[in-house]
Design a protein around this motif. Structure first.
Motif, PDB file in Angstrom:
ATOM      1  N   UNK A  43      -4.808  -3.094   6.955  1.00  0.00           N
ATOM      2  CA  UNK A  43      -5.402  -3.166   5.624  1.00  0.00           C
ATOM      3  C   UNK A  43      -4.304  -3.447   4.599  1.00  0.00           C
ATOM      4  N   UNK A  44      -4.661  -4.231   3.602  1.00  0.00           N
ATOM      5  CA  UNK A  44      -3.784  -4.496   2.466  1.00  0.00           C
ATOM      6  C   UNK A  44      -4.490  -3.970   1.225  1.00  0.00           C
ATOM      7  N   UNK A  81      -1.336   3.519  -3.192  1.00  0.00           N
ATOM      8  CA  UNK A  81      -2.023   4.802  -3.275  1.00  0.00           C
ATOM      9  C   UNK A  81      -1.217   5.868  -2.546  1.00  0.00           C
ATOM     10  N   UNK A  82      -1.367   7.099  -3.000  1.00  0.00           N
ATOM     11  CA  UNK A  82      -0.811   8.210  -2.233  1.00  0.00           C
ATOM     12  C   UNK A  82      -1.724   8.455  -1.038  1.00  0.00           C
ATOM     13  N   UNK A 107       1.373   5.375   5.012  1.00  0.00           N
ATOM     14  CA  UNK A 107       2.602   5.426   4.226  1.00  0.00           C
ATOM     15  C   UNK A 107       2.243   5.370   2.747  1.00  0.00           C
ATOM     16  N   UNK A 108       2.522   6.438   2.019  1.00  0.00           N
ATOM     17  CA  UNK A 108       2.209   6.483   0.593  1.00  0.00           C
ATOM     18  C   UNK A 108       2.970   5.407  -0.167  1.00  0.00           C
ATOM     19  N   UNK A 109       2.300   4.871  -1.209  1.00  0.00           N
ATOM     20  CA  UNK A 109       2.901   3.875  -2.107  1.00  0.00           C
ATOM     21  C   UNK A 109       3.297   2.594  -1.379  1.00  0.00           C
ATOM     22  N   UNK A 110       2.539   2.239  -0.347  1.00  0.00           N
ATOM     23  CA  UNK A 110       2.780   1.001   0.399  1.00  0.00           C
ATOM     24  C   UNK A 110       1.448   0.258   0.538  1.00  0.00           C
ATOM     25  N   UNK A 111       1.398  -0.989   0.112  1.00  0.00           N
ATOM     26  CA  UNK A 111       0.146  -1.738   0.146  1.00  0.00           C
ATOM     27  C   UNK A 111      -0.260  -2.137   1.561  1.00  0.00           C
ATOM     28  N   UNK A 112       0.695  -2.523   2.381  1.00  0.00           N
ATOM     29  CA  UNK A 112       0.403  -2.962   3.745  1.00  0.00           C
ATOM     30  C   UNK A 112       0.412  -1.772   4.697  1.00  0.00           C
TER      31      UNK A 112
END
Length: 219
Positions: free
Chosen positions: A59-60, A65-66, A87-92
């Motif tokens: 998902x991207x 998001x946290x 992984x928090x604060x990661x878009x991918x």
């Protein structure tokens, strides 16, 4: 023993009914040829096949998001998603699933996740099928990399972009022809978009922009 078997069957039935309810209430994800998941793309003029992973998805996110925010935003899918490696604060994100799906059921799950507004892209996950790369997971985001033939006029490129509903992302400085990164239509799987472009005969190559664990994105 018979009591345990009945409980297992009942649990499976509840899972199927729950997934069926979500499937019927969400729009269908459109593939260019059929509802099966395409597991190949063209690399150096030949088909490169990958092994579909039935227990992972990619998902991207539209925004970082946290972990708690992501869990709250995907509660309806909570029984299927394993949040342990989010992984928090990661878009991918490559997420493990709590169930191993069949091809059609995995497609249905992707359809329903795609209907959520928090995702820019939802797609299946693959592996290269090589023993030395067993821990390496491969996913295609919603971008493709296209190099047009050197004699392709700009007006024809513009027509291709319009007809394929491609969104310009950036131009890459590479020899051989105009090379462009595009974002594909949200209802199109990038493997299919890249394959259709290559099969048109108007490009030197067209490949999905792969997200590979431990390697980065542009490959």
């Amino acid at each position: 023993i018979f009591t345990k078997i009945k409980r297992i069957k009942k649990k499976k039935l509840l899972i199927c009914l729950s997934l069926s309810f979500m499937i019927n209430s969400a729009p269908q994800f459109i593939f260019s040829q059929n509802s099966s998941i395409t597991n190949y793309y063209y690399y150096k003029n030949s088909k490169t096949y990958l092994d579909l992973q039935y227990d992972h998805i990619y998902v991207k996110l539209n925004q970082e998001l946290s972990k708690d925010q992501f869990i709250n935003s995907t509660q309806v899918f909570g029984q299927y998603l394993n949040y342990d490696k989010f992984i928090s604060k990661e878009k991918n994100q490559i997420l493990k699933l709590n169930l191993t799906f069949r091809n059609s059921d995995l497609t249905d799950l992707l359809n329903n996740l795609k209907s959520s507004e928090i995702f820019e892209c939802v797609s299946p996950v693959f592996s290269a099928g090589q023993k030395e790369n067993n821990n390496q997971l491969i996913a295609a985001n919603n971008e493709i990399i296209v190099q047009y033939k050197s004699n392709m006029p700009d007006n024809e490129i513009a027509e291709i972009e319009r007809s394929k509903n491609l969104t310009f992302v950036m131009t890459l400085s590479l020899t051989g022809g105009k090379t462009i990164v595009y974002k594909v239509n949200s209802n199109t799987f990038s493997f299919d978009a890249a394959n259709e472009m290559f099969e048109s005969g108007k490009v030197n190559y067209a490949e999905p922009n792969l997200y590979i664990t431990n390697l980065g994105q542009y490959v």
